[in-house]
Design a protein around this motif. Structure first.
Motif, short mmCIF file in Angstrom:
data_model
loop_
_atom_site.label_atom_id
_atom_site.label_comp_id
_atom_site.label_asym_id
_atom_site.label_seq_id
_atom_site.Cartn_x
_atom_site.Cartn_y
_atom_site.Cartn_z
N TYR A 98 15.34 6.38 54.25
CA TYR A 98 16.18 5.52 55.07
C TYR A 98 16.37 4.20 54.32
O TYR A 98 15.39 3.54 53.96
N ALA A 99 17.63 3.84 54.08
CA ALA A 99 17.94 2.65 53.30
C ALA A 99 18.37 1.51 54.21
O ALA A 99 19.36 1.62 54.93
N TYR A 100 17.59 0.44 54.17
CA TYR A 100 17.86 -0.76 54.96
C TYR A 100 18.32 -1.88 54.05
O TYR A 100 17.85 -2.01 52.91
N GLN A 101 19.21 -2.72 54.56
CA GLN A 101 19.57 -3.90 53.79
C GLN A 101 18.39 -4.87 53.84
O GLN A 101 17.76 -5.05 54.88
N VAL A 102 18.11 -5.48 52.70
CA VAL A 102 16.98 -6.41 52.58
C VAL A 102 17.48 -7.69 51.94
O VAL A 102 18.28 -7.66 51.00
N MET A 103 17.00 -8.82 52.46
CA MET A 103 17.30 -10.11 51.84
C MET A 103 16.03 -10.63 51.19
O MET A 103 14.98 -10.70 51.84
N LEU A 104 16.13 -10.94 49.90
CA LEU A 104 15.01 -11.50 49.16
C LEU A 104 15.11 -13.02 49.16
O LEU A 104 16.21 -13.56 49.03
N PRO A 105 13.97 -13.72 49.26
CA PRO A 105 14.02 -15.18 49.21
C PRO A 105 14.25 -15.69 47.78
O PRO A 105 14.64 -16.84 47.58
N ALA A 106 14.00 -14.86 46.78
CA ALA A 106 14.17 -15.22 45.37
C ALA A 106 14.21 -13.94 44.55
O ALA A 106 13.85 -12.87 45.04
N ASP A 107 14.65 -14.04 43.31
CA ASP A 107 14.60 -12.88 42.43
C ASP A 107 13.14 -12.51 42.17
O ASP A 107 12.29 -13.40 42.04
N PRO A 108 12.83 -11.23 42.07
CA PRO A 108 11.44 -10.82 41.82
C PRO A 108 10.92 -11.35 40.48
O PRO A 108 11.65 -11.36 39.50
N VAL A 109 9.66 -11.80 40.48
CA VAL A 109 9.05 -12.26 39.23
C VAL A 109 7.90 -11.35 38.81
O VAL A 109 7.53 -11.32 37.65
N ARG A 110 7.33 -10.59 39.73
CA ARG A 110 6.23 -9.67 39.42
C ARG A 110 6.62 -8.28 39.89
O ARG A 110 7.11 -8.11 40.99
N THR A 111 6.39 -7.32 39.06
CA THR A 111 6.69 -5.95 39.43
C THR A 111 5.76 -5.00 38.68
O THR A 111 6.06 -4.58 37.57
N PRO A 112 4.60 -4.68 39.27
CA PRO A 112 3.63 -3.82 38.58
C PRO A 112 4.11 -2.39 38.37
O PRO A 112 3.59 -1.69 37.50
N GLU A 113 5.10 -1.95 39.12
CA GLU A 113 5.55 -0.57 39.02
C GLU A 113 6.76 -0.39 38.11
O GLU A 113 7.14 0.74 37.82
N HIS A 114 7.38 -1.49 37.71
CA HIS A 114 8.62 -1.40 36.94
C HIS A 114 8.50 -2.11 35.60
O HIS A 114 7.87 -3.15 35.50
N SER A 115 9.15 -1.53 34.58
CA SER A 115 9.19 -2.19 33.27
C SER A 115 10.31 -3.22 33.23
O SER A 115 10.31 -4.11 32.39
N ARG A 116 11.25 -3.09 34.16
CA ARG A 116 12.40 -4.01 34.19
C ARG A 116 12.99 -3.99 35.60
O ARG A 116 12.98 -2.96 36.27
N VAL A 117 13.52 -5.12 36.01
CA VAL A 117 14.24 -5.24 37.28
C VAL A 117 15.54 -5.99 36.97
O VAL A 117 15.52 -6.98 36.25
N ASP A 118 16.66 -5.47 37.50
CA ASP A 118 17.93 -6.12 37.19
C ASP A 118 18.96 -5.81 38.27
O ASP A 118 18.78 -4.88 39.06
N TRP A 119 20.04 -6.60 38.26
CA TRP A 119 21.16 -6.41 39.18
C TRP A 119 22.25 -5.61 38.48
O TRP A 119 22.56 -5.87 37.31
N PHE A 120 22.84 -4.65 39.20
CA PHE A 120 23.92 -3.83 38.66
C PHE A 120 25.04 -3.72 39.70
O PHE A 120 24.77 -3.65 40.89
N PRO A 121 26.31 -3.68 39.23
CA PRO A 121 27.38 -3.40 40.18
C PRO A 121 27.08 -2.08 40.89
O PRO A 121 26.64 -1.11 40.26
N LEU A 122 27.27 -2.05 42.20
CA LEU A 122 26.89 -0.87 42.98
C LEU A 122 27.51 0.40 42.40
O LEU A 122 26.79 1.36 42.11
N ALA A 123 28.82 0.42 42.19
CA ALA A 123 29.46 1.63 41.66
C ALA A 123 28.99 1.93 40.25
O ALA A 123 28.77 3.08 39.89
#
Length: 154
Positions: A98-123
């Motif tokens: 189930y996919a919910y819209q989420v609002m983040l207070p800031a861009d993520p700075v820590r991510t133990p499960e990911h080697s990279r986090v980034d924004w991409f155009p949806l399509a």
């Protein structure tokens, strides 16, 4: 003897979008989506995913999503409405995410499960090596009529 069918397990995804304004329809063709690239190893290593995870017994979707995003990013998030859902199989077990819209207070700075986090155009995110369940979610979002977000839980 009849085999009892198992109820599908629940999973949640936090759809973090940029370019969305409260009270206006989500412009699916122009928004960007936050994705994490899983660290190497395992069946999904090196693939991109929408942040989230499994709902534990006794948890609501919102509590599970808050927990998962705190574990992944150490951020308190605001959960919006359910946007879409998709079914998938994992190790022979049926899941519904189930996919919910989420609002983040800031861009993520820590991510133990990911080697990279980034924004991409949806399509454009469909061109990435996505985990199968999230590819289905994104395809569903792109064919959904525009949703108006009026508020997020605090």
């Amino acid at each position: 003897m009849h085999l009892r069918e198992q109820t599908p397990r629940r999973s949640v995804a936090g759809v973090c979008l940029s370019g969305v304004e409260l009270g206006l329809p989500i412009p699916w063709n122009t928004v960007s989506l936050l994705l994490g690239k899983r660290k190497s190893g395992g069946a999904m290593g090196g693939r991109w995913e929408i942040p989230g995870g499994k709902v534990e017994e006794g948890e609501s979707d919102h509590v599970a999503l808050e927990r998962e995003l705190d574990e992944e990013f150490s951020l308190d998030v605001s959960i919006g409405p359910l946007l879409t859902q998709a079914g998938f199989l994992h190790k022979g077990r049926e899941f519904i995410v189930y996919a919910y819209q989420v609002m983040l207070p800031a861009d993520p700075v820590r991510t133990p499960e990911h080697s990279r986090v980034d924004w991409f155009p949806l399509a454009g995110s469909l061109d990435l090596d996505l985990v199968d369940s999230d590819r289905s979610l994104i395809e569903n979002l792109l064919t959904t009529k525009p949703v108006v977000i009026s508020a997020f839980n605090q």
